[in-house]
Design an enzyme around this catalytic site. Structure first.
Site, PDB file in Angstrom:
ATOM      1  CG  HIS A 134      -2.108  -0.925   1.009  1.00 16.52           C
ATOM      2  ND1 HIS A 134      -3.095  -0.687   0.081  1.00 16.52           N
ATOM      3  CD2 HIS A 134      -2.430  -2.100   1.595  1.00 16.52           C
ATOM      4  CE1 HIS A 134      -3.974  -1.651   0.112  1.00 16.52           C
ATOM      5  NE2 HIS A 134      -3.596  -2.544   1.019  1.00 16.52           N
ATOM      6  CG  ASP A 164      -2.910   5.096  -2.583  1.00 18.00           C
ATOM      7  OD1 ASP A 164      -2.048   4.298  -2.977  1.00 18.00           O
ATOM      8  OD2 ASP A 164      -3.727   4.820  -1.696  1.00 18.00           O
TER       9      ASP A 164
HETATM   10  C1  LIG Z   1      -3.689  -3.969  -4.100  1.00 14.81           C
HETATM   11  C2  LIG Z   1      -3.177  -5.377  -4.417  1.00 14.81           C
HETATM   12  C3  LIG Z   1      -1.993  -5.665  -3.488  1.00 14.81           C
HETATM   13  C4  LIG Z   1      -4.332  -6.333  -4.109  1.00 14.81           C
HETATM   14  O1  LIG Z   1      -3.899  -7.647  -4.351  1.00 14.81           O
HETATM   15  P1  LIG Z   1      -4.923  -8.807  -4.658  1.00 14.81           P
HETATM   16  O2  LIG Z   1      -6.181  -8.602  -3.880  1.00 14.81           O
HETATM   17  O3  LIG Z   1      -4.198 -10.093  -4.405  1.00 14.81           O
HETATM   18  O4  LIG Z   1      -5.320  -8.564  -6.180  1.00 14.81           O
HETATM   19  P2  LIG Z   1      -4.460  -8.720  -7.541  1.00 14.81           P
HETATM   20  O5  LIG Z   1      -4.213  -7.391  -8.131  1.00 14.81           O
HETATM   21  O6  LIG Z   1      -3.265  -9.585  -7.338  1.00 14.81           O
HETATM   22  O7  LIG Z   1      -5.488  -9.476  -8.438  1.00 14.81           O
HETATM   23  C5  LIG Z   1      -6.771  -8.994  -8.680  1.00 14.81           C
HETATM   24  C6  LIG Z   1      -7.716 -10.154  -8.793  1.00 14.81           C
HETATM   25  O8  LIG Z   1      -8.997  -9.703  -9.149  1.00 14.81           O
HETATM   26  C7  LIG Z   1      -9.479 -10.432 -10.264  1.00 14.81           C
HETATM   27  N1  LIG Z   1     -10.422  -9.569 -10.989  1.00 14.81           N
HETATM   28  C8  LIG Z   1     -10.305  -8.267 -11.227  1.00 14.81           C
HETATM   29  N2  LIG Z   1     -11.368  -7.782 -11.880  1.00 14.81           N
HETATM   30  C9  LIG Z   1     -12.202  -8.818 -12.056  1.00 14.81           C
HETATM   31  C10 LIG Z   1     -13.482  -8.974 -12.651  1.00 14.81           C
HETATM   32  N3  LIG Z   1     -14.135  -7.946 -13.209  1.00 14.81           N
HETATM   33  N4  LIG Z   1     -14.052 -10.197 -12.651  1.00 14.81           N
HETATM   34  C11 LIG Z   1     -13.412 -11.248 -12.072  1.00 14.81           C
HETATM   35  N5  LIG Z   1     -12.205 -11.154 -11.493  1.00 14.81           N
HETATM   36  C12 LIG Z   1     -11.602  -9.961 -11.475  1.00 14.81           C
HETATM   37  C13 LIG Z   1      -8.215 -10.758 -11.004  1.00 14.81           C
HETATM   38  O9  LIG Z   1      -8.406 -11.810 -11.884  1.00 14.81           O
HETATM   39  C14 LIG Z   1      -7.278 -11.122  -9.846  1.00 14.81           C
HETATM   40  O10 LIG Z   1      -7.565 -12.418  -9.349  1.00 14.81           O
HETATM   41  P3  LIG Z   1      -6.701 -13.723  -9.769  1.00 14.81           P
HETATM   42  O11 LIG Z   1      -7.018 -13.885 -11.218  1.00 14.81           O
HETATM   43  O12 LIG Z   1      -7.307 -14.783  -8.891  1.00 14.81           O
HETATM   44  O13 LIG Z   1      -5.268 -13.380  -9.495  1.00 14.81           O
HETATM   45  C15 LIG Z   1      -2.759  -5.509  -5.891  1.00 14.81           C
HETATM   46  O14 LIG Z   1      -3.895  -5.308  -6.710  1.00 14.81           O
HETATM   47  C16 LIG Z   1      -1.691  -4.539  -6.302  1.00 14.81           C
HETATM   48  O15 LIG Z   1      -0.508  -4.669  -5.952  1.00 14.81           O
HETATM   49  N6  LIG Z   1      -2.096  -3.531  -7.094  1.00 14.81           N
HETATM   50  C17 LIG Z   1      -1.194  -2.498  -7.552  1.00 14.81           C
HETATM   51  C18 LIG Z   1      -0.822  -1.567  -6.424  1.00 14.81           C
HETATM   52  C19 LIG Z   1      -2.002  -1.051  -5.665  1.00 14.81           C
HETATM   53  O16 LIG Z   1      -3.021  -0.707  -6.210  1.00 14.81           O
HETATM   54  N7  LIG Z   1      -1.808  -0.979  -4.327  1.00 14.81           N
HETATM   55  C20 LIG Z   1      -2.816  -0.509  -3.434  1.00 14.81           C
HETATM   56  C21 LIG Z   1      -3.034   0.948  -3.647  1.00 14.81           C
HETATM   57  S1  LIG Z   1      -4.341   1.492  -2.671  1.00 14.81           S
HETATM   58  C22 LIG Z   1      -3.628   1.984  -1.235  1.00 14.81           C
HETATM   59  O17 LIG Z   1      -2.487   2.082  -1.091  1.00 14.81           O
HETATM   60  C23 LIG Z   1      -4.511   2.300  -0.118  1.00 14.81           C
HETATM   61  O18 LIG Z   1      -5.720   2.239  -0.290  1.00 14.81           O
HETATM   62  O19 LIG Z   1      -3.971   2.604   0.936  1.00 14.81           O
END
Ligand SMILES: CC(C)(COP(=O)(O)OP(=O)(O)OC[C@H]1O[C@@H](n2cnc3c(N)ncnc32)[C@H](O)[C@@H]1OP(=O)(O)O)[C@@H](O)C(=O)NCCC(=O)NCCSC(=O)C(=O)O
Length: 388
Positions: A134, A164
């Site tokens: 995050h 962010d």
């Molecule tokens: C935030 C995260 C750590 C969350 O990790 P995870 O929950 O493990 O999600 P992931 O991104 O790895 O994977 C997203 C999953 O959602 C699924 N996915 C996404 N959209 C869909 C739809 N529409 N339908 C079905 N499935 C979906 C996708 O296939 C993945 O599942 P699988 O196919 O099963 O893999 C990561 O998304 C990330 O590093 N994102 C980039 C950096 C980021 O945004 N960091 C947070 C900032 S907000 C912040 O800092 C704050 O709020 O404070």
């Protein structure tokens, strides 16, 4: 209205910076379609009062279609939107969209002009790229978090503004707009890799220069702009509130001294850091003598470089913010208005946040899907229509 009118963006809904970037583009007139999930991801806004989505202000200004990207028909639906779009925003871990079948190669093959915007913390490659994180973690790696806080305190996380929103959303928005301009000339899209570590590091540029020059010590709370100095500080007032002082330049500092009532006093020279603790104690004592309101009456609007420290509840009511409509009420919720302002083509908050899938049928029809296609997508639950 808005300078981005006519641009079409597909946003694959995520959290934090991706939605903020999409909001900024929508505020400036882009037609953004938000692709939400068909099931609650658990990543949404935590329940405050009433309906979650109404308070998810980062989702304002755009319609929502709910698509199950684990179904081939869902993937194909998004690719058909992508064919018609100028840009895309996604904020998953590197490799996620590729596995879903909507990665950059597939999308750019469908639409060579597409700008494919990727929002992450660590970036698309590098040793940490696959790790969860995050804002607080991303800015920790840039020198920014270490630098913020008072002397003898630990680092103070500056909300999630630096990673962010400043280092993430704004850089992605800037990158997408720049790449869309370039695509107009070249006819070619590209991938924009916006990493919050890169963006937050970029925001620190001036401090790296000051550090290299010897003007900035690599310690918290001892420098000109990090509450080391007495003339760039917040001071408590008699009523337990605070005022902000930014009297850096000698002529503005002279005004501070005058309006604080210290003109007759022999004060140690402003710019010598050795004098800062003593001078801070003197000013702290002075500011505690009057209420925030009383100091506003004396200093606000002068060249002291002064402003009262307002809370979220107070800020929208300040006369300056009211005169400029810096805040706006949309669907009963007071929120920051569109920024920046354009003289000929102003942006606007076009609609309150949508519920996931609220406009599924409408969006698909607008983007050229036939009634029959829409019916079949809804029937096999690749797309969900939320009834409101
Ligand atoms: C935030 C995260 C750590 C969350 O990790 P995870 O929950 O493990 O999600 P992931 O991104 O790895 O994977 C997203 C999953 O959602 C699924 N996915 C996404 N959209 C869909 C739809 N529409 N339908 C079905 N499935 C979906 C996708 O296939 C993945 O599942 P699988 O196919 O099963 O893999 C990561 O998304 C990330 O590093 N994102 C980039 C950096 C980021 O945004 N960091 C947070 C900032 S907000 C912040 O800092 C704050 O709020 O404070």
């Amino acid at each position: 209205m808005g300078p981005l009118k006519g641009r079409k963006i597909v946003e694959i809904a995520g959290i934090g910076p991706g939605p903020m970037c999409a909001m900024l583009l929508a505020d400036l007139g882009a037609e953004v379609v938000r692709v939400d999930r068909t099931v609650d991801s658990g990543l949404g806004l935590r329940r405050g009062k009433g309906d979650d989505s109404a308070y998810n202000l980062l989702a304002r200004g755009r319609k929502s279609v709910a698509v199950d990207l684990k179904k081939p028909e869902g993937v194909e639906t998004v690719l058909r939107l992508v064919e018609q779009a100028d840009g895309l925003i996604e904020g998953f871990r590197p490799g996620v969209t590729e596995r879903l079948g909507i990665g950059p190669d597939v999308c750019l093959e469908r639409n060579p002009r597409l700008v494919y915007g990727r929002m992450t913390g660590w970036g698309q490659h590098g040793p940490l790229a696959q790790a969860a994180g995050h804002d607080i973690n991303y800015i920790a790696l840039t020198g920014a978090l270490h630098a913020i806080g008072r002397k003898d305190s630990g680092p103070v996380p500056p909300l999630n503004l630096v990673g962010d929103f400043g280092g993430g959303a704004l850089y992605l928005a800037f990158g997408i707009v720049a790449a869309m301009l370039e695509a107009e000339r070249s006819g070619k899209g590209q991938v924009v890799d916006a990493a919050m570590t890169d963006g937050a590091a970029s925001l620190m540029t001036i401090f790296y220069g000051m550090h290299a020059s010897g003007m900035w010590r690599d310690e918290r709370g001892v420098n000109v702009l990090d509450t080391g100095s007495h003339f760039y500080e917040v001071y408590e007032t008699a009523d337990g509130k605070h005022v902000s002082i930014g009297s850096i330049e000698p002529k503005f500092y002279a005004e501070l001294v005058r309006l604080a009532g210290l003109e007759g006093e022999e004060l140690a020279p402003q710019m010598d850091p050795a004098n800062w603790p003593g001078l801070r104690a003197r000013f702290a004592e002075i500011f505690r003598r009057k209420t925030r309101e009383e100091w506003c009456a004396i200093m606000e609007g002068t060249d002291v470089c002064f402003a009262p420290v307002l809370s979220l509840a107070e800020a929208p009511g300040h006369p300056h913010n009211k005169a400029r409509e810096t805040f706006v009420e949309v669907a009963g919720i007071v929120q920051p208005n569109v920024a920046p302002r354009f003289s000929r083509t102003p942006g606007a908050v076009r609609m309150p946040p949508a519920k996931a899938g609220e406009h599924s049928r409408e969006i698909l029809a607008d983007w050229g899907f036939s009634e029959q296609e829409i019916g079949s997508l809804l029937a096999n639950k690749a797309v969900l229509q939320q009834e409101v």
